[in-house]
Write an enzyme that holds these catalytic residues in place. Structure first.
Site, PDB file in Angstrom:
ATOM      1  N   CYS A 212      54.983  29.431  31.434  1.00 38.77           N
ATOM      2  CA  CYS A 212      55.842  28.381  30.873  1.00 38.77           C
ATOM      3  C   CYS A 212      55.029  27.133  30.549  1.00 38.77           C
ATOM      4  CB  CYS A 212      56.959  28.033  31.846  1.00 38.77           C
ATOM      5  SG  CYS A 212      58.030  29.416  32.301  1.00 38.77           S
TER       6      CYS A 212
ATOM      7  N   CYS B 127      56.040  28.172  36.900  1.00 39.50           N
ATOM      8  CA  CYS B 127      55.582  29.291  36.064  1.00 39.50           C
ATOM      9  C   CYS B 127      54.395  28.896  35.187  1.00 39.50           C
ATOM     10  CB  CYS B 127      56.740  29.779  35.203  1.00 39.50           C
ATOM     11  SG  CYS B 127      56.260  30.960  33.929  1.00 39.50           S
TER      12      CYS B 127
ATOM     13  N   CYS C 108      40.389  37.604  38.531  1.00 36.94           N
ATOM     14  CA  CYS C 108      41.744  37.910  39.007  1.00 36.94           C
ATOM     15  C   CYS C 108      41.982  37.333  40.399  1.00 36.94           C
ATOM     16  CB  CYS C 108      41.955  39.424  38.997  1.00 36.94           C
ATOM     17  SG  CYS C 108      43.393  39.978  39.922  1.00 36.94           S
TER      18      CYS C 108
ATOM     19  N   CYS D  28      42.941  39.919  43.008  1.00 36.08           N
ATOM     20  CA  CYS D  28      41.767  40.704  43.423  1.00 36.08           C
ATOM     21  C   CYS D  28      40.948  39.933  44.453  1.00 36.08           C
ATOM     22  CB  CYS D  28      40.895  41.036  42.213  1.00 36.08           C
ATOM     23  SG  CYS D  28      41.740  41.945  40.907  1.00 36.08           S
TER      24      CYS D  28
END
Length: 525
Positions: A421, A418, A71, A74
């Site tokens: 996307c 994005c 992550c 994170c």
């Protein structure tokens, strides 16, 4: 299978014959350490399902971060989290910080309803069943302050004039609750708000001499600030009492400067101000003539306190993304734009005259009274917009294509940045190629960061909408798996999927939140 099972059975028999904690010999790396040895990394407890209970027993105040090694949010939080632990340790705080690798400890992730990373939960007095969700900042001092206000007083008790004045003089934003009875329910409401308003310092008093000193005759919450008016009073309703939401909105509104310059330090607070209308003055602050306009801008601002937030954008600074959002070039400065954050509608002065206190005031009144039409961004229609399998739509040709009564039009609304996307792009291209010989089907895409529509606003990316042929301007939002097979089934069934189809996949928010914001900074599982 039996060869793999035998060692497990032997291990279970051995463990049954030895009391826990009295086993002899070295432990293998896969075994949990004894309870008294909870490992630490950079001052952070590293917990597992075997050691969480011990940590809760040993630490009456425990903040636990559920993270995933992959992550990105994170990874960005990790150094700040460690710094916060060091700050609290240096203060001999009772709070301990800990972390849990969610994917490696699925039982704990499930127990605490973790669906995205990072998720932080605060445990008090060993209570495992009702942890408090962490809602504070993602930087070290903010984390530490959020915790301080939960294990200590969230407001300082003020006994005399000297203490009150010292508190007011020592901070830019100070909130003092003047209550005649400190056991009143309104005081509990005040202290609850103080826990989370980390950018303000709170005081509390019931002393009559302090009421007199500050000219008060009844319960009042007063915001003292070192700018603009210097003070703002919020009288407590004698019949209804103190409403948490009303007080919160009051403090957010009046803690903002009448005029705020947009930059990386102020952007998060600007978007969190809960004032939906933002008036932006675009100026080049390297030019004296532009700087002089700030005086008139500031003079107009007090008339719209709480209704319109006045923001200055320096086109000579790193604000290209703001200019792009409004479809402006730096050369357009000085100019005004007003945006409503709820509707995302943008407004520009009709006459384009000079920027003065009078013109600013008139423009704001006109927009608030519905006398100015919003403008919509649009790129120019590309000459080859319909030459590829995936057709290119912009604001100027969207209505004509999407609501063509002879066509079934499936549109992807995307953002160039994005990730979701980009991941679905191959499937969208394949879909367009598959249906390019169907005269009544159009597969298209529209860059929603550069084109706006009157029909609806796009709030996340990718957003997929289907416009079936026929009258009525019908719109169906696609909320299922983004792959060729499911897309095809959706089209072949006239914009309907069987009920057993998978649920929608995640979408990126629009616009992207600031990097230091506490909102939108998690990764879904």
């Amino acid at each position: 299978m039996s060869c793999q099972l035998l060692p497990v059975l032997l291990l279970l028999l051995l463990r049954a014959s030895c009391p826990w904690g009295h086993e002899q010999g070295p432990r293998s790396p896969s075994e949990e350490p004894p309870e008294e040895e909870i490992p630490k990394e950079d001052g952070i407890l590293v917990l597992s399902r075997h050691t969480l209970g011990l940590a809760l027993r040993e630490h009456p105040a425990l903040l636990v971060e559920f993270y995933a090694p992959w992550c990105g949010h994170c990874q960005a939080l990790a150094p700040e989290y460690s710094k916060a632990a060091a700050v609290l340790a240096a203060e001999s705080s009772v709070v301990m910080l800990a972390k849990v690798d969610g994917p490696a400890q699925p039982e704990l992730a499930e127990e605490f309803g973790v669906t995205e990373y990072p998720t932080l939960k605060f445990f008090r007095d060993g209570n495992r069943t009702h942890p408090e969700e962490y809602t504070g900042p993602r930087e070290a001092e903010g984390i530490a302050e959020w915790l301080r206000r939960r294990v200590g007083p969230s407001a300082m008790r003020l006994e005399d004039e000297a203490a009150a004045q010292a508190l007011i003089d020592g901070r830019d934003l100070v909130v003092i609750g003047f209550f005649q009875d400190l056991h009143d329910e309104d005081v509990a409401t005040f202290l609850a708000l103080a826990q989370d308003a980390l950018d303000m310092t709170f005081g509390l008093t019931d002393r009559p001499q302090l009421f007199q000193q500050f000219g008060l005759t009844k319960d009042t919450v007063v915001l003292f600030k070192k700018f603009d008016e210097g003070r703002a009073d919020f009288p407590v309703d004698e019949e209804l009492g103190l409403d948490l939401g009303d007080l919160s909105r009051f403090l957010v509104t009046h803690s903002m400067r009448l005029v705020t310059e947009f930059n990386s330090q102020t952007s998060a607070k600007i978007f969190a101000a809960r004032i939906l209308n933002h008036l932006l003055l675009f100026v080049n602050q390297t030019l004296a003539a532009h700087r002089e306009l700030l005086v008139g801008f500031g003079e107009a601002a007090p008339h719209f306190r709480g209704q319109v937030l006045f923001v200055v954008v320096d086109v000579a600074a790193d604000n290209e993304h703001v200019l792009q959002y409004f479809g402006l070039k730096a050369e357009a400065a000085p100019t005004l734009r007003l945006v409503n954050l709820e509707t995302t509608k943008k407004y520009a002065p009709v006459d384009g005259g000079p920027v003065t206190t009078a013109s600013i005031t008139a423009f704001c009144h006109a927009v608030l009274n519905g006398q100015v039409k919003p403008y919509l961004l649009s790129q120019e229609v590309p000459p080859d917009w319909d030459q590829r399998p995936v057709k290119t739509l912009v604001g100027k040709n969207f209505e004509q294509v999407a609501f063509d009564e002879t066509k079934n039009v499936f549109v992807k609304f995307y953002a160039p940045w994005c990730t979701h996307c980009k991941e679905m792009a191959p499937a969208w291209e394949a879909l367009a190629e598959k249906y390019q010989d169907h005269e009544d089907v159009i597969i298209a895409e529209l860059d929603a960061t550069a084109n706006e529509l009157d029909a609806f606003a796009v709030h996340g990316f990718p957003t997929l909408k289907y416009f079936p042929a026929g009258p009525g301007r019908k719109v169906i939002e696609y909320k299922s798996t983004r792959d060729l097979g499911t897309f095809s089934k959706f089209l072949d069934n006239g914009g309907v999927l069987p009920t057993e189809e998978p649920l929608e996949e995640p979408a990126a928010p629009f616009p992207e939140p600031p990097a230091n914001s506490t909102m939108g900074s998690k990764e879904e599982l």
